[in-house]
Design an enzyme around this catalytic site. Structure first.
Site, PDB file in Angstrom:
ATOM      1  N   CYS B 121      28.600  -9.950   1.483  1.00 17.15           N
ATOM      2  CA  CYS B 121      27.851  -8.829   2.047  1.00 17.15           C
ATOM      3  C   CYS B 121      26.633  -9.291   2.820  1.00 17.15           C
ATOM      4  CB  CYS B 121      27.404  -7.870   0.930  1.00 17.15           C
ATOM      5  SG  CYS B 121      28.782  -6.945   0.260  1.00 17.15           S
ATOM      6  N   CYS B 202      30.435  -5.605   4.523  1.00 20.45           N
ATOM      7  CA  CYS B 202      29.752  -4.770   3.542  1.00 20.45           C
ATOM      8  C   CYS B 202      28.250  -5.034   3.589  1.00 20.45           C
ATOM      9  CB  CYS B 202      30.293  -5.013   2.131  1.00 20.45           C
ATOM     10  SG  CYS B 202      30.169  -6.711   1.567  1.00 20.45           S
TER      11      CYS B 202
END
Lengths: 233, 305
Positions: B121, B202
């Site tokens: 992420c 993400c």
């Protein structure tokens, strides 16, 4: 057995792949090369041999097969600042460091050593330079550095790390021991030294002080035209 | 008796000679027939199709395999379970012997599955019209990953490939340009890989756009504008940071307040992403300054900070 990392897995595919990658996409200007032959020459320098008895000369055929000229004014020597050198050299487009030549490109970031028993390569461990100097990787880079220095011409640049502990110009070091002695005085017009500190790093060394002064004096004594810049923008 | 033996030997010799002559004749006939047949086949079989773009990169297999092993061995050992040989085979099967204008996403599905890997992420870095700069940035700052820093993108970057129905099934002379046909092996590959790269993102994602391009920094026709922004998952991605980079000393065609950027921001906000836009994001600008050290924008201390 040895203290260093073993031979990189899939070494053959990586070496042959890098060779073709270089001649097809990185620098097609070097022309055709026989990458299988190049792998054989590389491998034969150390396979099935005592890993502490490999000499730079063992790579002579490899160097002959991978050799290409280095454009004048594009040589970039360095110590202790590989990431900076890469972004500065811009993959050989702006400068051509040793890692941007075919012979340097092939060996960069890999590890290898031989052993007497089959399969001839040691994947478990390899000797560090502390354990024995004449090991496969050390001798490779010595030979590569010597060749790179011998074929450099025009204005030659040296990028040093002014924040490095122990000084910007390391001795012993590749530049000091293998590159400077092999520079061809009649082909070099100037040596430009750049001392660059790490951002927010200590300013341990600069032009005219400590190890950099040692370097400047050495080069001047050898008869070179030397310039030095601190934190070259 | 000797006379009888002599004539028998002569007969034997004659039979032998005749046998040899017959064999030779048959051989000659066979050779003539074979050459006629193959010559005929050559005239009848289709030659390879001709296109306007460069052909398949020579030694494609060695380059792909080498890059794959290089990536998983020397750069990302956590991907050690990837099978590079299988990956190469799945790439080859996607296009070999096929008409290069008929490639579908299904052709690449096995390759995509074998070669995809998770992206941490906050590290995804998209880009449009800033190829050189963005890759120099990720090479020196490994906190961000562009598509070309993932295994799939790394293997395919700067090379080309396409097939042809006739042997050997790979066309090294030429490959179709997008203008000749959209469903060509390269375009389909990059569209699919970009879609998957966006889907995998993400946290906070970044995008580097070019504020010195006349046609506008954000274009709906680009891969970023047509595929990537629509495949970001609002359940996984929280924010989009735009870095709008202008060439040092180059035209300042657009900044964060520009038209195309406003359009991009509205598209993203409609999908519930939080947007931050920054003009000439400093860490990247410093990289540009390496090649323009004397420009005023490259002074070490600025009054504005």
């Amino acid at each position: 057995k040895w203290k260093g990392e073993g031979t990189t897995r899939n070494l053959e595919s990586i070496v042959i792949g890098r060779c073709y990658d270089y001649i097809r996409t990185v620098n097609p200007a070097v022309g055709e090369k026989n990458c299988s032959q190049i792998w054989e020459a590389f491998k034969n320098a150390f396979i099935n041999k005592d890993p502490c008895r490999i000499l730079p000369e063992d790579y002579e055929l490899f160097i002959n097969l991978t050799f290409h000229t280095i454009p004048p004014n594009k040589s970039l020597f360095w110590e202790n600042n590989q990431l900076l050198v890469n972004s500065f050299a811009d993959r050989g487009r702006r400068y051509m460091s040793l890692g941007d030549t075919l012979f340097g490109f092939i060996g960069d970031f890999l590890n290898w050593c031989g052993q007497a028993d089959s399969p001839g390569l040691d994947y478990e461990s390899c000797p560090t330079t502390m354990e024995c100097e004449n090991n496969a990787v050390e001798s490779f880079w010595r030979m590569a550095s010597i060749t790179y220095a011998q074929h450099s011409s025009g204005v030659v640049h040296v990028l040093l790390n002014g924040s490095a502990h122990g000084g910007a110009y390391p001795q012993p070091g590749f530049f000091a021991d293998y590159e400077i002695p092999n520079l061809q005085k009649d082909k070099i017009s100037q040596i430009a030294i750049w001392v660059v500190d790490d951002i927010e790093g200590p300013d341990i060394d600069s032009c005219g002080t400590h190890t950099v002064k040692t370097l400047e004096t050495r080069l001047e004594t050898l008869g070179y035209d030397v310039t030095c810049t601190d934190n070259h923008k | 008796m000797p006379l009888q033996q002599g004539s028998a030997r002569m007969r034997q010799r004659t039979v032998l000679l005749v046998g040899i002559v017959v064999l030779l004749a048959a051989l000659v006939l066979a050779v003539v027939l074979a050459s006629l047949l193959t010559h005929g086949r050559q005239e009848v079989s289709p030659k390879m199709l001709k296109w306007k773009d460069r052909g398949t990169t020579k030694n494609l297999q060695e380059v792909i395999l080498g890059r794959c092993y290089n990536y998983i061995t020397a750069q990302h050992p956590e991907l050690g379970d990837k099978d590079c040989l299988k990956i190469w085979e799945s790439l080859k099967d996607a296009f070999i012997y096929k008409n290069p204008c008929n490639i579908t996403p299904e052709d690449y599905q096995p390759l995509m599955e074998l070669a995809s890997h998770p992206i941490p992420c906050n590290k995804s870095l998209f880009w449009s019209k800033t190829g050189d700069l963005v890759h120099r940035y990720t090479k020196s700052n490994q906190n961000f990953l562009t598509l070309e820093d993932t295994l799939l993108g790394y293997m395919a970057d700067r090379i080309s490939w396409c097939g042809d129905p006739s042997a050997p099934g790979i066309n090294y002379e030429s490959c179709p340009k997008r203008s000749e046909c959209e469903s060509n092996p390269g375009s389909v590959f990059w569209k699919m890989a970009s879609k998957m790269f966006a889907e995998a993102a993400c946290g906070v994602v970044q995008v580097m756009l070019n504020g010195s391009v006349e046609a506008g920094a954000f274009r709906s026709s680009s891969i970023f504008g047509s595929i990537e922004i629509f495949n970001l998952d609002p359940d996984k991605v929280s924010e989009v940071h735009i870095w709008l980079m202008q060439d040092i000393g180059g035209p300042q065609s657009e900044s964060c307040s520009g038209h195309s950027i406003q359009r991009l921001i509205s598209i993203l906000e409609e999908r519930n992403f939080k947007i931050i836009c920054e003009d000439n994001y400093r860490p990247v600008q410093l990289l540009q300054c390496v090649h323009n050290p004397d420009h005023t924008d490259c002074r070490l201390c600025t009054n504005s900070t």
